[in-house]
Design an enzyme around this catalytic site. Structure first.
Site, PDB file in Angstrom:
ATOM      1  N   GLU A 144       0.840  -1.196   0.000  1.00  0.00           N
ATOM      2  CA  GLU A 144       0.000   0.000   0.000  1.00  0.00           C
ATOM      3  C   GLU A 144       0.876   1.246   0.000  1.00  0.00           C
ATOM      4  O   GLU A 144       1.816   1.349   0.797  1.00  0.00           O
ATOM      5  CB  GLU A 144      -0.897  -0.025   1.246  1.00  0.00           C
ATOM      6  CG  GLU A 144      -1.638   1.266   1.526  1.00  0.00           C
ATOM      7  CD  GLU A 144      -2.237   1.298   2.923  1.00  0.00           C
ATOM      8  OE1 GLU A 144      -2.322   2.400   3.496  1.00  0.00           O
ATOM      9  OE2 GLU A 144      -2.613   0.231   3.440  1.00  0.00           O
TER      10      GLU A 144
ATOM     11  N   LYS B 198     -10.832  -2.197   8.029  1.00  0.00           N
ATOM     12  CA  LYS B 198      -9.566  -1.827   8.644  1.00  0.00           C
ATOM     13  C   LYS B 198      -9.838  -1.219  10.018  1.00  0.00           C
ATOM     14  O   LYS B 198     -10.412  -0.128  10.104  1.00  0.00           O
ATOM     15  CB  LYS B 198      -8.825  -0.841   7.739  1.00  0.00           C
ATOM     16  CG  LYS B 198      -7.696  -0.067   8.375  1.00  0.00           C
ATOM     17  CD  LYS B 198      -7.175   0.976   7.394  1.00  0.00           C
ATOM     18  CE  LYS B 198      -6.282   1.987   8.059  1.00  0.00           C
ATOM     19  NZ  LYS B 198      -5.775   2.998   7.095  1.00  0.00           N
TER      20      LYS B 198
END
Length: 621
Positions: A445, A534
């Protein structure tokens, strides 16, 4: 009179614009299709376009018939006017029992003509009227007890590379390095004998699952590094060449050299690789017929990095080498040329698949789609009770969504850590990304508050295609989602629950992973189309306790990743016990200024902490 390959489709005078041909190399982890111009008596076909895809036969999602998925992958990679109706000739694992159709092996010795005679001809309605040909693999059957153990040997894909070499006279020894190395003896233009050495796979097993791995940097699964031609590697090759006792004895020297600090932890891997490659060469030199073929230099065929590594090892043995790159396209052209010469074509086998049932929404013409998930770690797969994607006339799912979700879950199933590269620059992105992949990471990411984040994403998505899922973090707006999609990212991670961001992500076929802290935020994210959640920030002291309570009310098997402050066993273990099945790791792995090597070492340490957390939880501790 034989039929021309460009006119094999019944009911048409040509199977593609100007008699074009598509050749496909289709393995376990990827496929590559090449469009070739029409042939002529004087000029060989020229390459018009090459396309690659990570949709190898081993990546078919669970719960979906693999044949239909493979056909869809072939449809996708051959789209476009220039490609339509052109016949297809394929080789590799696509012809195995796990592929599109199992094509029987032909027995060595073989040449292009014998391979063409053994091809299976298919007709697939989804691909139009074109013919699809699958090249057979090759088997070697020892004729007497003097020729090895009397056990057969096989290959699929390598035979096509070998018959492309154009060796019309004499004997030539060819080595094709890989997970399963092939040593092949060519004579008078034919493949007459070959041997398989499981060198690459044995390295992975020893490196990752034996006592030898305990002294090396810890990580997820490590594969041989083709670029590691270190002094330690050469020392290992020489040890295998000269030291007595055989492989089983020599392998223990990896442990003793590390135990007494004669080699550092990060040097042992190269030494182990050298022992195995040296043993590979030493033993192969004693095979029947090999010594005679060594009158000429050994020819290496395959990827440049691994071939250079073998060339270095051969040099230690005093043997010269030559190198040829990827020869599959040329070999498939030879098979295609022989297909055109066949006096009579075999009847095509018709492959059909029952159509997918699509559920019509009662209030609109939109279709409700449920993403198919790939096999994954423990219970990471979606259950039937998971919230389906919302498609009600307002949100239209992109056709790539199911594949991207499956790829994300499959990647997380291999390594339950996401590397967060906050502050990464485009100039270092590829080197850092490759170091992470070598350490076993499969998801990367790039936060959007990094310098030129979209350029870093673009470079990572290009260089690590098929190796890692690449996405963006700190995504706060639908416009950010658009930019990530244009850069080639497939994962959208946000610190908050923004329905507009989630819905735009779904529309573009990307995977949304929004942040949450409360059950209300988690349910809102799932309603909007999130495929994972998340927990952020996870550094709050009571977060693990809150997560355990939240997991009790969320849909079964909801996938939650804990992010923020995750760095070691102590920070991972409570969240894994509470139900998290993945973690985002940032500064514990990457900080601006760290070298790729330092990032790799840190990544392996994080992976070791993860394994400890999982193992101790499984043991009830």
């Amino acid at each position: 009179q034989s039929e021309n390959l460009s006119a094999m489709a019944e009911g048409s005078s040509a199977a593609g614009p100007s008699g074009r041909l598509i050749v496909v190399d289709w393995g376990t982890s990827s496929l590559r299709a090449t469009l070739l111009e029409s042939s002529s008596p004087r000029n060989p076909r020229k390459v018009l376009e090459v396309r690659s895809s990570p949709k190898g036969i081993g990546r078919a999602p669970s719960g979906e018939p693999p044949g239909r998925w493979l056909v869809a992958a072939l449809q996708d990679i051959t789209k476009g006017k220039a490609w339509e109706l052109a016949p297809v000739v394929m080789c590799g694992m696509i012809g195995s029992r796990n592929g599109l159709v199992e094509v029987p092996y032909v027995s060595a010795p073989v040449d292009a003509k014998k391979l063409a005679e053994g091809c299976t001809r298919l007709r697939v309605p989804e691909l139009g009227s074109r013919d699809v040909w699958v090249v057979p693999g090759v088997k070697y059957e020892p004729s007497d007890s003097k020729d090895g153990s009397g056990v057969e040997d096989v290959m699929r894909g390598e035979e096509t590379q070998l018959i492309s070499l154009g060796l019309s006279s004499g004997s030539q020894l060819v080595v094709l390095p890989g997970t399963h190395n092939k040593w092949a003896l060519m004579h008078e233009g034919k493949l007459v004998r070959f041997w398989t050495f499981m060198t690459g796979e044995v390295f992975e097993a020893l490196r990752n699952h034996t006592i030898l791995s305990k002294l090396m940097p810890q990580s997820g699964p490590v594969k041989p590094n083709p670029h590691n031609i270190s002094d330690e590697f050469k020392k290992g090759v020489n040890h295998a060449r000269l030291a007595p006792g055989g492989l089983l004895h020599q392998l223990f020297s990896v442990r003793t050299l590390g135990l007494f600090n004669k080699l550092q932890s990060d040097e042992l891997e190269g030494y182990l690789s050298g022992i195995l490659l040296g043993t590979d060469i030493r033993d192969a030199l004693n095979l029947p017929g090999v010594s005679e073929a060594l009158k000429n230099r050994v020819l290496l065929v395959g990827g440049e990095g691994l071939c250079k590594k073998y060339a270095s090892a051969f040099q230690i043995f005093g043997i010269s080498t030559g190198y040829l790159g990827d020869t599959v396209t040329k070999g498939l052209q030879k098979v295609a040329a022989e297909l055109e010469k066949l006096p009579k074509l075999p009847k095509p086998t018709l492959l059909t698949f029952s159509p997918k049932k699509q559920q019509q929404h009662p209030d609109s013409k939109s279709v409700e789609i449920k993403a198919k998930m790939a096999p994954s770690y423990h219970n990471l797969s979606h259950s039937n009770s998971h919230k389906r994607m919302l498609i009600n006339g307002k949100i239209q799912a992109h056709p790539n969504l199911a594949g991207n979700v499956a790829a994300f879950r499959q990647a997380l199933g291999k390594m339950q850590l996401v590397a967060i590269l906050r502050g990464i620059k485009p100039s270092e992105a590829v080197a850092v990304g490759e170091s992470l992949v070598d350490a076993g990471f499969t998801i990367i990411e790039v936060p959007l508050n990094s310098p030129q984040p979209f350029e870093s994403i673009r470079r990572l998505a290009t260089s690590l295609k098929g190796k890692a899922v690449i996405g963006a973090g700190t995504v706060l707006s639908p416009q950010d989602v658009d930019s990530v999609a244009q850069a080639g990212g497939t994962l959208i991670v946000s610190p908050n629950t923004n329905p507009q961001v989630i819905r735009r992500t779904v529309q573009l076929g990307l995977v949304p992973v929004p942040g949450f802290q409360t059950p209300s935020e988690a349910f809102n994210a799932l309603e909007s189309g999130a495929h994972a959640l998340k927990l952020f920030p996870a550094a709050i002291p009571t977060s693990a306790t809150i997560l355990k309570g939240t997991m009790a009310v969320l849909p079964k098997h909801t996938l939650v990743l804990a992010v923020g402050g995750i760095k070691d066993y102590d920070t991972m273990a409570p969240f894994w016990a509470a139900g998290a099945r993945g973690f985002g790791v940032g500064s514990a792995v990457y900080k601006p200024g760290r070298s790729p090597k330092q990032v790799g070492i840190a990544a392996r340490e994080c992976a070791r902490s993860l394994r400890d957390a999982i193992a101790l939880h499984a043991a009830g501790r």
